[in-house]
Design a protein around this motif. Structure first.
Motif, mmCIF file in Angstrom:
data_model
loop_
_atom_site.group_PDB
_atom_site.id
_atom_site.type_symbol
_atom_site.label_atom_id
_atom_site.label_comp_id
_atom_site.label_asym_id
_atom_site.label_seq_id
_atom_site.Cartn_x
_atom_site.Cartn_y
_atom_site.Cartn_z
ATOM 1 N N HIS A 61 0.828 -1.208 0.000
ATOM 2 C CA HIS A 61 0.000 0.000 0.000
ATOM 3 C C HIS A 61 0.867 1.263 0.000
ATOM 4 O O HIS A 61 0.569 2.244 -0.689
ATOM 5 N N SER A 62 1.983 1.237 0.768
ATOM 6 C CA SER A 62 2.844 2.418 0.850
ATOM 7 C C SER A 62 3.521 2.722 -0.480
ATOM 8 O O SER A 62 3.689 3.889 -0.862
ATOM 9 N N GLU A 63 3.897 1.681 -1.223
ATOM 10 C CA GLU A 63 4.546 1.893 -2.515
ATOM 11 C C GLU A 63 3.542 2.414 -3.549
ATOM 12 O O GLU A 63 3.873 3.277 -4.374
ATOM 13 N N LEU A 64 2.327 1.890 -3.498
ATOM 14 C CA LEU A 64 1.277 2.390 -4.391
ATOM 15 C C LEU A 64 0.969 3.855 -4.098
ATOM 16 O O LEU A 64 0.755 4.662 -5.014
ATOM 17 N N LYS A 65 0.970 4.198 -2.828
ATOM 18 C CA LYS A 65 0.715 5.582 -2.434
ATOM 19 C C LYS A 65 1.822 6.494 -2.957
ATOM 20 O O LYS A 65 1.570 7.605 -3.427
ATOM 21 N N LYS A 66 3.071 6.017 -2.879
ATOM 22 C CA LYS A 66 4.195 6.793 -3.381
ATOM 23 C C LYS A 66 4.067 7.033 -4.883
ATOM 24 O O LYS A 66 4.298 8.137 -5.384
ATOM 25 N N LEU A 67 3.657 5.995 -5.619
ATOM 26 C CA LEU A 67 3.477 6.101 -7.065
ATOM 27 C C LEU A 67 2.339 7.060 -7.396
ATOM 28 O O LEU A 67 2.451 7.891 -8.306
ATOM 29 N N SER A 68 1.249 6.954 -6.646
ATOM 30 C CA SER A 68 0.097 7.819 -6.874
ATOM 31 C C SER A 68 0.430 9.283 -6.598
ATOM 32 O O SER A 68 0.048 10.180 -7.359
ATOM 33 N N GLN A 69 1.161 9.547 -5.517
ATOM 34 C CA GLN A 69 1.532 10.915 -5.172
ATOM 35 C C GLN A 69 2.435 11.532 -6.235
ATOM 36 O O GLN A 69 2.317 12.717 -6.548
#
Length: 265
Positions: A61-69
């Motif tokens: 989830h944290s990596e997806l959030k980083k990509l989304s940001q």
């Protein structure tokens, strides 16, 4: 010839571990090239459409959030994006992928899609971490070497207040046995012994602070406080040779900075 060229291109991309991708804003859909599917060790799909389960199986989830940001920031600034994310492969393997993209607009200026490439930078990330660890270890070893140089002086400085404490204890014992001990004398002797014990604590605390500073990691601290405590530690050693240290600093009291206390010490 075209088929052969396509095969050669796929072979090169797979070998270099590079793939292309695009995100179609209107469809809210991701599309990967075959080489990018191969890099993530995931079965390619028709048209390259990325299934939802790929994200759940390959990224936290944290990596997806980083990509989304990163994508949101690119849309806001109307520029390029670049971010490194960690992907989890089968058999507990991990790879670090550098994702680079650019926003494409339609003829009327509306955001249409984001296109880019993704490459495996796992080796570069591991090399960088090893380099950082080596620098940290080198700094710690240098600090231990400095502590070693202070060791002789520290032994002498600890022995002095211990001798004073033992002397006052003998005085207290003799006064008690002779019946000459009164409250004023007791309090005076206790204050003097407490002062000597505080000197020992200051020296030991300074050594402990220097040797364990790296374990704190990066943190917020007051540089003025670190400077005074470190100088206060070494001045105890220099005083025995008649050398007084006078410290003046323009660093404001209460000013905080973020970094590594050990490096400043």
């Amino acid at each position: 010839l075209r088929e052969r060229a396509a095969l050669e291109n796929r072979y090169i991309l797979n070998t270099l571990k590079i793939g292309s991708w695009r995100f179609v804003i209107e469809e809210d859909a991701w599309f990967f090239s075959e080489s990018l599917f191969a890099l993530l060790q995931f079965q390619a799909t028709p048209r390259g459409l990325v299934p939802q389960k790929l994200w759940g199986e390959r990224m936290s989830h944290s990596e997806l959030k980083k990509l989304s940001q990163s994508a949101k920031e690119m849309l806001r600034r109307d520029g390029n994006c670049e971010v490194i994310v960690r992907a989890n492969l089968p058999q507990k393997q991990r790879v670090y992928i550098k994702v680079q993209g650019r926003l494409i607009r339609s003829a009327d200026g509306e955001p249409e899609e984001i296109v880019g490439i993704a490459s495996d930078v796992s080796q570069e990330v591991r090399t960088q971490r090893e380099l950082e660890n080596s620098k940290s270890l080198a700094g710690h070893q240098a600090r231990l070497a400095s502590i070693g140089e202070l060791a002789a002086g520290v032994g002498h400085e600890i022995n002095n207040p211990l001798t004073i404490i033992r002397g006052f204890l003998d005085i207290t014992k003799n006064a008690l046995m002779s019946g000459q001990l009164n409250e004023e004398t007791v309090l005076d002797l206790i204050d003097k012994m407490d002062e000597s014990a505080a000197r020992i604590g200051k020296i030991v605390g300074g050594l402990r602070s220097l040797s364990h500073a790296d374990q704190i990691g990066e943190a917020s601290f007051e540089p003025e406080s670190i400077l005074r405590s470190t100088v206060g530690f070494v001045e105890e050693i220099y005083l025995r040779d008649g050398i007084e240290i006078d410290m003046e600093t323009k660093v404001p009291v209460g000013l905080r900075m973020k970094g590594y206390e050990g490096k400043l010490q």
